[in-house]
Scaffold this active site. Structure first.
Site, PDB file in Angstrom:
ATOM      1  N   LYS A  14       9.956   4.172  -3.603  1.00 54.87           N
ATOM      2  CA  LYS A  14       8.749   3.353  -3.469  1.00 54.87           C
ATOM      3  C   LYS A  14       8.907   2.078  -4.288  1.00 54.87           C
ATOM      4  CE  LYS A  14       5.414   3.701  -6.180  1.00 54.87           C
ATOM      5  NZ  LYS A  14       4.859   3.015  -7.382  1.00 54.87           N
TER       6      LYS A  14
ATOM      7  N   THR B 268       2.653   1.277 -10.901  1.00 51.30           N
ATOM      8  CA  THR B 268       3.669   0.337 -10.418  1.00 51.30           C
ATOM      9  C   THR B 268       3.330  -0.007  -8.977  1.00 51.30           C
ATOM     10  OG1 THR B 268       5.388   1.215 -11.878  1.00 51.30           O
ATOM     11  CG2 THR B 268       6.123  -0.002  -9.936  1.00 51.30           C
TER      12      THR B 268
ATOM     13  N   LYS C 167       8.325  -5.277 -13.994  1.00 49.93           N
ATOM     14  CA  LYS C 167       8.632  -3.870 -13.720  1.00 49.93           C
ATOM     15  C   LYS C 167       9.660  -3.748 -12.599  1.00 49.93           C
ATOM     16  CE  LYS C 167       8.446   0.606 -13.882  1.00 49.93           C
ATOM     17  NZ  LYS C 167       7.246   1.438 -13.728  1.00 49.93           N
TER      18      LYS C 167
END
Length: 292
Positions: free
Chosen positions: A242, A99, A174
């Site tokens: 993150k 990701t 995502k």
């Protein structure tokens, strides 16, 4: 292209089982991990091969998969004399399951194109359990021909694989996924707090609600453990922060604000400061309880 040889770079809680599924599906699989002993362990356990550098792992492979930590981690294994790009044969496909930012996906696509390779950004959802069981959801951005070539291989560890558009669109999908998770956990936390205060049986509540409009993966898999004050189930808030940071950067690039995402990100930051960064994302309920 007939795919016979693949490589997997990064053997964390996701990559280790994902590489196993590739090997079990019949692909000759070579792995690399920054901790070399882990790569050797994987090779011994699954009768595959390990390599000392990402370049060596990539040489001769039709598809190279990468699943590491963040943008900088990806760059560290892709570029340089010992990086993946230095080992890719002409026509090979690089698939990044990390990701990352959409900016990095576009950057890597250009770097691959410049040397006759193709790139697919392919972040995954489903957590450690999804990786272990080979039922991940994979969100892809890239060229349709490359996607169609890689898809049967990706199916080794996935139950759903979708091409969302050009490079970067997989990563943007995502981002939407992580925002949804943040929102669901926020609502689920408040619902559980109310249910507990009202002396409801949490397991009975979950068993009732999961079949209706309020049902979700988080409710079915985390509500009971949240009520039991257990938060050691995979995806840590260190990693979620993150991801949410990537979401907020993308929103800024589009000139929009994401109020709920900003709020949840701040709550996770507060939990990190309490030393809870390695707890799973459902620990959000602690931050919500502190406010009620």
């Amino acid at each position: 292209m007939e795919i016979t040889n693949v490589s997997f770079i990064g053997l964390g809680v996701m990559g280790y089982p994902m590489a196993r599924h590739l090997k079990n599906a019949g692909f000759s699989t070579t792995v690399y991990n920054r901790t070399e002993e882990k790569a050797k362990q994987w090779a011994a356990e699954y009768q595959g091969q390990s390599a000392a550098t990402p370049r060596e792992a990539s040489e001769g492979s039709d598809i190279v998969f990468v699943c590491v930590g963040n943008d900088d981690d990806v760059r560290s294994v892709i570029y340089g004399d010992d990086g993946v790009l230095a080992g890719l044969k002409p026509g090979a496909i690089l698939v990044d399951n990390t990701t990352t930012s959409a900016t990095l996906a576009v950057e890597l696509a250009k770097a691959c194109e410049a040397q006759g390779n193709q790139f697919i950004d392919a972040p995954v959802s489903g957590g450690q359990a999804g990786a272990e069981n080979g039922v991940l959801t994979v969100m892809c951005g890239g060229n349709e021909d490359a996607f169609n070539t890689a898809k049967p291989v990706i199916q080794s560890f996935a139950k759903a694989i979708t091409l969302l558009g050009e490079n970067g669109q997989g990563q943007r999908c995502k981002m939407a996924n992580q925002i949804c998770i943040a929102g669901v956990l926020k609502g689920l936390s408040e619902a559980l707090i109310l249910a507990e205060k009202a002396n409801l049986d949490i397991d009975l509540v979950v068993d009732t609600l999961k079949h209706g409009a309020a049902g979700s993966w988080q409710m079915e898999n985390r509500a009971s453990t949240m009520a039991q004050d257990k938060f050691d189930f995979g995806f840590a808030i260190d990693w979620m922060r993150k991801d949410l940071g990537i979401c907020l950067d993308e929103a800024k690039a589009h000139g929009i604000k994401l109020p709920l995402t900003e709020e949840v990100d701040q709550e996770y930051k507060n939990l990190q400061e309490q030393g809870l960064g390695r707890m799973d994302t459902s620990v959000l309920i602690k931050a919500v309880k502190a406010k009620v």
